[in-house]
Each structure stands twice: as C-alpha cells, then as structure tokens.
Motif scaffolding. Sequence first.
Motif, PDB file in Angstrom:
ATOM      1  N   THR A  66      15.809   6.848  -0.656  1.00  0.00           N
ATOM      2  CA  THR A  66      14.490   7.792  -0.482  1.00  0.00           C
ATOM      3  C   THR A  66      13.643   8.265   0.619  1.00  0.00           C
ATOM      4  N   PRO A  67      14.285   8.563   1.425  1.00  0.00           N
ATOM      5  CA  PRO A  67      13.510   8.589   2.902  1.00  0.00           C
ATOM      6  C   PRO A  67      12.408   9.434   2.937  1.00  0.00           C
ATOM      7  N   VAL A  68      12.168  10.740   1.821  1.00  0.00           N
ATOM      8  CA  VAL A  68      11.547  11.573   1.863  1.00  0.00           C
ATOM      9  C   VAL A  68      10.097  10.831   1.465  1.00  0.00           C
ATOM     10  N   TYR A  69       9.833   9.828   0.728  1.00  0.00           N
ATOM     11  CA  TYR A  69       9.001   8.980   0.341  1.00  0.00           C
ATOM     12  C   TYR A  69       8.803   7.781   1.192  1.00  0.00           C
ATOM     13  N   THR A  70       9.927   7.532   1.816  1.00  0.00           N
ATOM     14  CA  THR A  70       9.824   5.778   3.330  1.00  0.00           C
ATOM     15  C   THR A  70       8.920   6.772   4.533  1.00  0.00           C
ATOM     16  N   GLN A  71       8.698   8.123   4.508  1.00  0.00           N
ATOM     17  CA  GLN A  71       8.449   8.514   5.522  1.00  0.00           C
ATOM     18  C   GLN A  71       6.638   8.680   5.038  1.00  0.00           C
ATOM     19  N   TYR A  72       7.150   9.210   4.250  1.00  0.00           N
ATOM     20  CA  TYR A  72       5.398  10.036   3.450  1.00  0.00           C
ATOM     21  C   TYR A  72       4.729   8.934   3.429  1.00  0.00           C
ATOM     22  N   PHE A  73       5.540   7.668   2.890  1.00  0.00           N
ATOM     23  CA  PHE A  73       3.979   6.448   2.587  1.00  0.00           C
ATOM     24  C   PHE A  73       4.457   6.140   3.863  1.00  0.00           C
ATOM     25  N   ASP A  74       4.736   5.949   5.014  1.00  0.00           N
ATOM     26  CA  ASP A  74       4.918   5.170   6.620  1.00  0.00           C
ATOM     27  C   ASP A  74       5.336   4.140   6.324  1.00  0.00           C
ATOM     28  N   ILE A  75       6.677   4.021   5.128  1.00  0.00           N
ATOM     29  CA  ILE A  75       6.634   2.714   5.801  1.00  0.00           C
ATOM     30  C   ILE A  75       6.906   2.073   6.265  1.00  0.00           C
ATOM     31  N   SER A  76       6.636   0.830   7.355  1.00  0.00           N
ATOM     32  CA  SER A  76       7.338   0.617   9.111  1.00  0.00           C
ATOM     33  C   SER A  76       7.950  -0.458   8.394  1.00  0.00           C
ATOM     34  N   TYR A  77       7.494  -1.580   6.918  1.00  0.00           N
ATOM     35  CA  TYR A  77       7.634  -2.808   7.320  1.00  0.00           C
ATOM     36  C   TYR A  77       7.823  -3.093   5.262  1.00  0.00           C
ATOM     37  N   ILE A  78       8.590  -4.090   5.316  1.00  0.00           N
ATOM     38  CA  ILE A  78       8.866  -3.805   4.112  1.00  0.00           C
ATOM     39  C   ILE A  78       8.791  -5.535   3.704  1.00  0.00           C
ATOM     40  N   PRO A  79       8.903  -5.324   2.279  1.00  0.00           N
ATOM     41  CA  PRO A  79       8.332  -4.428   1.401  1.00  0.00           C
ATOM     42  C   PRO A  79       6.623  -3.940   1.520  1.00  0.00           C
ATOM     43  N   SER A  80       6.822  -2.718   0.490  1.00  0.00           N
ATOM     44  CA  SER A  80       5.210  -2.234   0.981  1.00  0.00           C
ATOM     45  C   SER A  80       5.305  -1.769  -0.661  1.00  0.00           C
ATOM     46  N   THR A  81       3.796  -1.960  -1.251  1.00  0.00           N
ATOM     47  CA  THR A  81       3.703  -1.700  -2.640  1.00  0.00           C
ATOM     48  C   THR A  81       2.786  -0.445  -2.785  1.00  0.00           C
ATOM     49  N   VAL A  82       3.069   0.207  -3.501  1.00  0.00           N
ATOM     50  CA  VAL A  82       2.387   1.190  -3.682  1.00  0.00           C
ATOM     51  C   VAL A  82       1.995   2.244  -4.957  1.00  0.00           C
ATOM     52  N   PHE A  83       0.947   1.703  -5.713  1.00  0.00           N
ATOM     53  CA  PHE A  83       0.156   1.807  -6.925  1.00  0.00           C
ATOM     54  C   PHE A  83      -0.146   4.145  -7.104  1.00  0.00           C
ATOM     55  N   PHE A  84      -0.168   4.207  -8.395  1.00  0.00           N
ATOM     56  CA  PHE A  84      -0.031   5.434  -8.607  1.00  0.00           C
ATOM     57  C   PHE A  84      -1.222   5.050 -10.194  1.00  0.00           C
ATOM     58  N   PHE A  85      -1.895   6.116 -10.622  1.00  0.00           N
ATOM     59  CA  PHE A  85      -2.462   6.384 -11.999  1.00  0.00           C
ATOM     60  C   PHE A  85      -2.105   7.693 -12.674  1.00  0.00           C
ATOM     61  N   ASN A  86      -1.619   8.242 -13.232  1.00  0.00           N
ATOM     62  CA  ASN A  86      -1.558   9.746 -13.929  1.00  0.00           C
ATOM     63  C   ASN A  86      -0.972  10.436 -12.858  1.00  0.00           C
ATOM     64  N   GLY A  87      -0.228   9.717 -12.003  1.00  0.00           N
ATOM     65  CA  GLY A  87       0.165  11.175 -10.794  1.00  0.00           C
ATOM     66  C   GLY A  87       0.005  10.923  -9.818  1.00  0.00           C
ATOM     67  N   GLN A  88      -1.435  10.071  -9.933  1.00  0.00           N
ATOM     68  CA  GLN A  88      -2.434  10.202  -8.685  1.00  0.00           C
ATOM     69  C   GLN A  88      -2.287   9.266  -7.443  1.00  0.00           C
ATOM     70  N   HIS A  89      -1.934   8.968  -5.848  1.00  0.00           N
ATOM     71  CA  HIS A  89      -1.855   8.002  -5.390  1.00  0.00           C
ATOM     72  C   HIS A  89      -3.310   6.938  -5.345  1.00  0.00           C
ATOM     73  N   MET A  90      -3.056   5.630  -5.908  1.00  0.00           N
ATOM     74  CA  MET A  90      -4.366   5.148  -6.146  1.00  0.00           C
ATOM     75  C   MET A  90      -4.699   3.993  -4.964  1.00  0.00           C
ATOM     76  N   LYS A  91      -5.601   4.205  -4.465  1.00  0.00           N
ATOM     77  CA  LYS A  91      -5.400   3.282  -2.502  1.00  0.00           C
ATOM     78  C   LYS A  91      -6.384   2.284  -3.350  1.00  0.00           C
TER      79      LYS A  91
END
Length: 149
Positions: A66-91
């Motif tokens: 999934t290079p599109v999301y890897t680039q979009y979320f700037d995943i340069s270190y793994i693991p990286s965990t991203v959170f969403f709620f009802n389609g909204q990115h939670m920070k």
Amino acid sequence: MSFLLPKLTSKKEVDQAIKSTAEKVLVLRFGRDEDPVCLQLDDILSKTTSDLSKMAAVYLVDVDHTPVYTQYFDISYIPSTVFFFNGQHMKVDYGSPDHTKFVGSFKTKQDFIDLIEVIYRGAMRGKLIVQSPIDPKNIPKYDLLYQDI
C-alpha cells in the motif's frame, strides 16, 4: 501472532475498511509480518481484539502493498499505527511533534486498551484529536525525517 489478525493487502481494501467501519475505532497497523517489532505489536493487538471488539476493529496493512498510504501517512518507521473513527482520521497528542500515528510497539496491553478507550470516547464526543493516556516514558522516541525541504 499476525496470522490471527485480518490483513489488508491493497489500497482498495484499506479504503473499504475506512469507509465501512462504523461506530468503532479502526486501527491500522502499518508494517511487515516478518519484522520483530511488528510481531511484538501484533501479539499485543491480537490479545486485545476480543476485549475491544465493541470499540475497535484491528487490521494489519503491509507497507510494501500500500505505497499510497505509506506515503500519505509518511510511514518511515515501522510499525506505525493509525486510527480512524467513522471514516475520520483520529489524531492523538503523544507529546511528540507527530499526532497522526503511533510509531513503534506499545509496552503493555493496557497501554493499547487505554488509548483505544480514550480515542473512542473522544470520537463519540466529536473530537478529532485526543490526549494520549499512555505514560510518556512508554512512548517510543524518534526524530521526524523531512526529505526534499
């Protein structure tokens, strides 16, 4: 333990999970199945999925598929965990410059459970960013890398 968790292997599958997960925190773990830190995180995620089944859905996303999301979320270190709620990115404010993702593995199952509960409660109140309940000494430290600036 990564074999116990569902995997998303394409941009289309990730898009579908983001759009279709309703009234739950969507947890996307970006990484690789063979990475030792990813395996450590996967163990914590798999042990908590039943406890959090009413609040969260957890998926593994391979960064190589999934290079599109890897680039979009700037995943340069793994693991990286991203959170969403009802389609909204939670920070989440971890006390670091990057609020978009959690980098590294959680130290304990309870740290992950506490974080999901805080994100869930905050999201139910309409918040898009929440304060991390994790002890700062349990949050891995890293430097942000900016390229082409």
